[in-house]
Every structure is written in structure tokens, then in C-alpha cells.
Design a protein around this motif. Structure first.
Motif, PDB file in Angstrom:
ATOM      1  N   GLY A   1       0.787  -1.229   0.000  1.00 44.73           N
ATOM      2  CA  GLY A   1       0.000   0.000   0.000  1.00 44.73           C
ATOM      3  C   GLY A   1       0.821   1.281   0.000  1.00 44.73           C
ATOM      4  N   LYS A   2       2.131   1.195  -0.252  1.00 44.04           N
ATOM      5  CA  LYS A   2       2.981   2.395  -0.236  1.00 44.04           C
ATOM      6  C   LYS A   2       3.053   3.073  -1.606  1.00 44.04           C
ATOM      7  N   MET A   3       2.551   2.372  -2.648  1.00 45.12           N
ATOM      8  CA  MET A   3       2.519   2.976  -3.981  1.00 45.12           C
ATOM      9  C   MET A   3       1.170   2.663  -4.609  1.00 45.12           C
ATOM     10  N   ASN A   4       0.562   3.661  -5.208  1.00 46.04           N
ATOM     11  CA  ASN A   4      -0.721   3.502  -5.873  1.00 46.04           C
ATOM     12  C   ASN A   4      -0.509   2.771  -7.207  1.00 46.04           C
ATOM     13  N   PRO A   5      -1.278   1.687  -7.464  1.00 44.36           N
ATOM     14  CA  PRO A   5      -1.086   0.928  -8.706  1.00 44.36           C
ATOM     15  C   PRO A   5      -1.255   1.780  -9.975  1.00 44.36           C
ATOM     16  N   GLN A   6      -2.215   2.724  -9.972  1.00 42.82           N
ATOM     17  CA  GLN A   6      -2.409   3.562 -11.160  1.00 42.82           C
ATOM     18  C   GLN A   6      -1.180   4.422 -11.432  1.00 42.82           C
ATOM     19  N   ILE A   7      -0.623   4.975 -10.371  1.00 45.88           N
ATOM     20  CA  ILE A   7       0.572   5.813 -10.514  1.00 45.88           C
ATOM     21  C   ILE A   7       1.747   4.942 -10.987  1.00 45.88           C
ATOM     22  N   ALA A   8       1.863   3.751 -10.418  1.00 39.68           N
ATOM     23  CA  ALA A   8       2.937   2.832 -10.828  1.00 39.68           C
ATOM     24  C   ALA A   8       2.830   2.540 -12.329  1.00 39.68           C
ATOM     25  N   PHE A   9       1.603   2.326 -12.793  1.00 45.69           N
ATOM     26  CA  PHE A   9       1.387   2.037 -14.213  1.00 45.69           C
ATOM     27  C   PHE A   9       1.786   3.239 -15.071  1.00 45.69           C
ATOM     28  N   MET A  10       1.349   4.428 -14.658  1.00 46.74           N
ATOM     29  CA  MET A  10       1.664   5.630 -15.436  1.00 46.74           C
ATOM     30  C   MET A  10       3.167   5.909 -15.483  1.00 46.74           C
ATOM     31  N   ARG A  11       3.867   5.553 -14.412  1.00 49.42           N
ATOM     32  CA  ARG A  11       5.318   5.774 -14.362  1.00 49.42           C
ATOM     33  C   ARG A  11       6.098   4.674 -15.061  1.00 49.42           C
ATOM     34  N   GLY A  12       5.407   3.629 -15.493  1.00 52.46           N
ATOM     35  CA  GLY A  12       6.094   2.508 -16.131  1.00 52.46           C
ATOM     36  C   GLY A  12       6.687   1.527 -15.138  1.00 52.46           C
ATOM     37  N   ALA A  13       6.299   1.647 -13.855  1.00 51.34           N
ATOM     38  CA  ALA A  13       6.806   0.729 -12.825  1.00 51.34           C
ATOM     39  C   ALA A  13       6.022  -0.576 -12.830  1.00 51.34           C
ATOM     40  N   MET A  14       4.920  -0.605 -13.588  1.00 48.36           N
ATOM     41  CA  MET A  14       4.088  -1.797 -13.681  1.00 48.36           C
ATOM     42  C   MET A  14       3.625  -1.918 -15.131  1.00 48.36           C
ATOM     43  N   LYS A  15       3.771  -3.112 -15.678  1.00 45.65           N
ATOM     44  CA  LYS A  15       3.289  -3.371 -17.037  1.00 45.65           C
ATOM     45  C   LYS A  15       2.142  -4.373 -16.932  1.00 45.65           C
ATOM     46  N   ILE A  16       1.135  -4.201 -17.796  1.00 45.15           N
ATOM     47  CA  ILE A  16      -0.050  -5.064 -17.750  1.00 45.15           C
ATOM     48  C   ILE A  16      -0.303  -5.655 -19.128  1.00 45.15           C
ATOM     49  N   LYS A  17      -0.620  -6.964 -19.155  1.00 51.12           N
ATOM     50  CA  LYS A  17      -1.088  -7.620 -20.378  1.00 51.12           C
ATOM     51  C   LYS A  17      -2.398  -8.300 -20.014  1.00 51.12           C
ATOM     52  N   GLY A  18      -3.310  -8.368 -20.976  1.00 52.56           N
ATOM     53  CA  GLY A  18      -4.566  -9.064 -20.729  1.00 52.56           C
ATOM     54  C   GLY A  18      -5.694  -8.083 -20.481  1.00 52.56           C
ATOM     55  N   SER A  19      -6.687  -8.538 -19.731  1.00 58.37           N
ATOM     56  CA  SER A  19      -7.900  -7.764 -19.507  1.00 58.37           C
ATOM     57  C   SER A  19      -7.669  -6.589 -18.567  1.00 58.37           C
ATOM     58  N   ILE A  20      -7.993  -5.391 -19.043  1.00 56.52           N
ATOM     59  CA  ILE A  20      -7.844  -4.202 -18.193  1.00 56.52           C
ATOM     60  C   ILE A  20      -8.878  -4.234 -17.065  1.00 56.52           C
ATOM     61  N   SER A  21     -10.086  -4.726 -17.344  1.00 59.76           N
ATOM     62  CA  SER A  21     -11.090  -4.779 -16.261  1.00 59.76           C
ATOM     63  C   SER A  21     -10.647  -5.764 -15.174  1.00 59.76           C
ATOM     64  N   ALA A  22     -10.007  -6.870 -15.571  1.00 59.01           N
ATOM     65  CA  ALA A  22      -9.466  -7.808 -14.577  1.00 59.01           C
ATOM     66  C   ALA A  22      -8.322  -7.151 -13.814  1.00 59.01           C
ATOM     67  N   ALA A  23      -7.493  -6.406 -14.541  1.00 57.78           N
ATOM     68  CA  ALA A  23      -6.348  -5.746 -13.918  1.00 57.78           C
ATOM     69  C   ALA A  23      -6.802  -4.729 -12.874  1.00 57.78           C
ATOM     70  N   GLN A  24      -7.913  -4.050 -13.135  1.00 54.23           N
ATOM     71  CA  GLN A  24      -8.397  -3.033 -12.200  1.00 54.23           C
ATOM     72  C   GLN A  24      -8.889  -3.631 -10.879  1.00 54.23           C
ATOM     73  N   LYS A  25      -9.189  -4.926 -10.883  1.00 57.44           N
ATOM     74  CA  LYS A  25      -9.615  -5.581  -9.635  1.00 57.44           C
ATOM     75  C   LYS A  25      -8.420  -6.024  -8.798  1.00 57.44           C
ATOM     76  N   PHE A  26      -7.237  -5.886  -9.383  1.00 55.05           N
ATOM     77  CA  PHE A  26      -6.008  -6.275  -8.700  1.00 55.05           C
ATOM     78  C   PHE A  26      -5.511  -5.062  -7.912  1.00 55.05           C
ATOM     79  N   THR A  27      -5.923  -4.978  -6.664  1.00 55.88           N
ATOM     80  CA  THR A  27      -5.593  -3.822  -5.832  1.00 55.88           C
ATOM     81  C   THR A  27      -4.807  -4.281  -4.606  1.00 55.88           C
ATOM     82  N   PRO A  28      -4.195  -3.347  -3.894  1.00 58.84           N
ATOM     83  CA  PRO A  28      -3.449  -3.743  -2.693  1.00 58.84           C
ATOM     84  C   PRO A  28      -4.321  -4.469  -1.655  1.00 58.84           C
ATOM     85  N   ASP A  29      -5.655  -4.290  -1.724  1.00 55.29           N
ATOM     86  CA  ASP A  29      -6.553  -4.975  -0.777  1.00 55.29           C
ATOM     87  C   ASP A  29      -6.485  -6.496  -0.926  1.00 55.29           C
ATOM     88  N   ILE A  30      -6.043  -6.969  -2.069  1.00 55.15           N
ATOM     89  CA  ILE A  30      -5.940  -8.413  -2.279  1.00 55.15           C
ATOM     90  C   ILE A  30      -4.917  -9.019  -1.325  1.00 55.15           C
TER      91      ILE A  30
END
Length: 125
Positions: free
Chosen positions: A89-118
Motif C-alpha cells: 500500500g505504499k505505492m498507488n497501482p495507477q501511478i505505478a502504471f503511469m510511471r512505467g513501474a508496472m506493465k499489464i497484459k490481458g484484460s484491463i477490467s481484470a487488472a483493475q480488480k487487482f488492488t493492494p486490498d488483495i
């Protein structure tokens, strides 16, 4: 593929995740999300020497190695340090994605359910 002897900080999070999925909170996640995520963790640079984990929120299991039941709903790639920041929870996933710290392949709607709460809240890390 990774040299599996590499110790990553993320390894501890995946170990905790295994236990978390056996709890009531973990079982509720499985019911709510019901998706399969593959997570590629690189020691230093995304795409190099990655260690692969699967967080299966259909079956409720976490394991090392690529997903074998077809295609995961979403695949994420992180550097070890960034993954730890997001999972704790020290970095926001959206910000990580925008900064290129996280890359995503596949379903964006599935990716959006992948939050630090998991992830289980870190007891002592």
C-alpha cells in the motif's frame, strides 16, 4: 526465465498470500474476484531474470511458475521493490502504471480488480 535461487523481497508477500487465501478474508476475495493473475517479478529491470508467480483467485492458491490452465486474466510485470511497495500500500497501482513501474497484459477490467486490498496486511516485514 529466472534463476530460481534469487531471493526477492516479494517472495515473503507470496508466502503470506498463500496463508491469507485460507482465511475467511481470503475466501471472500476468491468469491468476489474469481480471476487468475500471473505476476512477473524482476530483481532489477522489468523483462530480465523474472520470477513468475500465479495468484489464482478462482481456486484460491498462489504458486511459483507460469499459469498452466490457459491464459491468466491479467499478467503484471514489476521490479521487486515496486511490487513490494504496491502490495504493502505504499505505492498507488495507477501511478505505478503511469510511471512505467508496472506493465499489464490481458484484460484491463481484470487488472483493475487487482488492488493492494488483495494482499494480506503485513504483520512484520
Amino acid at each position: 526465465m529466472a534463476d530460481n535461487s534469487t531471493q526477492l523481497k516479494s517472495d515473503a508477500i507470496f508466502e503470506q498470500m498463500k496463508l491469507h487465501l485460507t482465511t475467511d478474508a481470503g475466501k471472500a476475495l476468491i468469491k468476489k474476484i474469481g480471476l487468475v493473475y500471473q505476476i512477473n517479478i524482476a530483481p532489477k529491470k522489468i523483462g530480465f531474470n523474472e520470477k513468475v508467480y500465479v495468484v489464482d483467485l478462482k481456486k484460491g492458491e498462489t504458486k511459483e511458475g507460469p499459469y498452466e490452465g490457459g491464459k491468466p486474466d491479467a499478467t503484471f510485470s514489476f521490479k521487486d521493490d515496486d511490487f513490494v511497495k504496491i502490495a504493502t500500500g505504499k505505492m498507488n497501482p495507477q501511478i505505478a502504471f503511469m510511471r512505467g513501474a508496472m506493465k499489464i497484459k490481458g484484460s484491463i477490467s481484470a487488472a483493475q480488480k487487482f488492488t493492494p486490498d488483495i494482499f494480506p496486511k503485513p504483520s512484520k516485514m
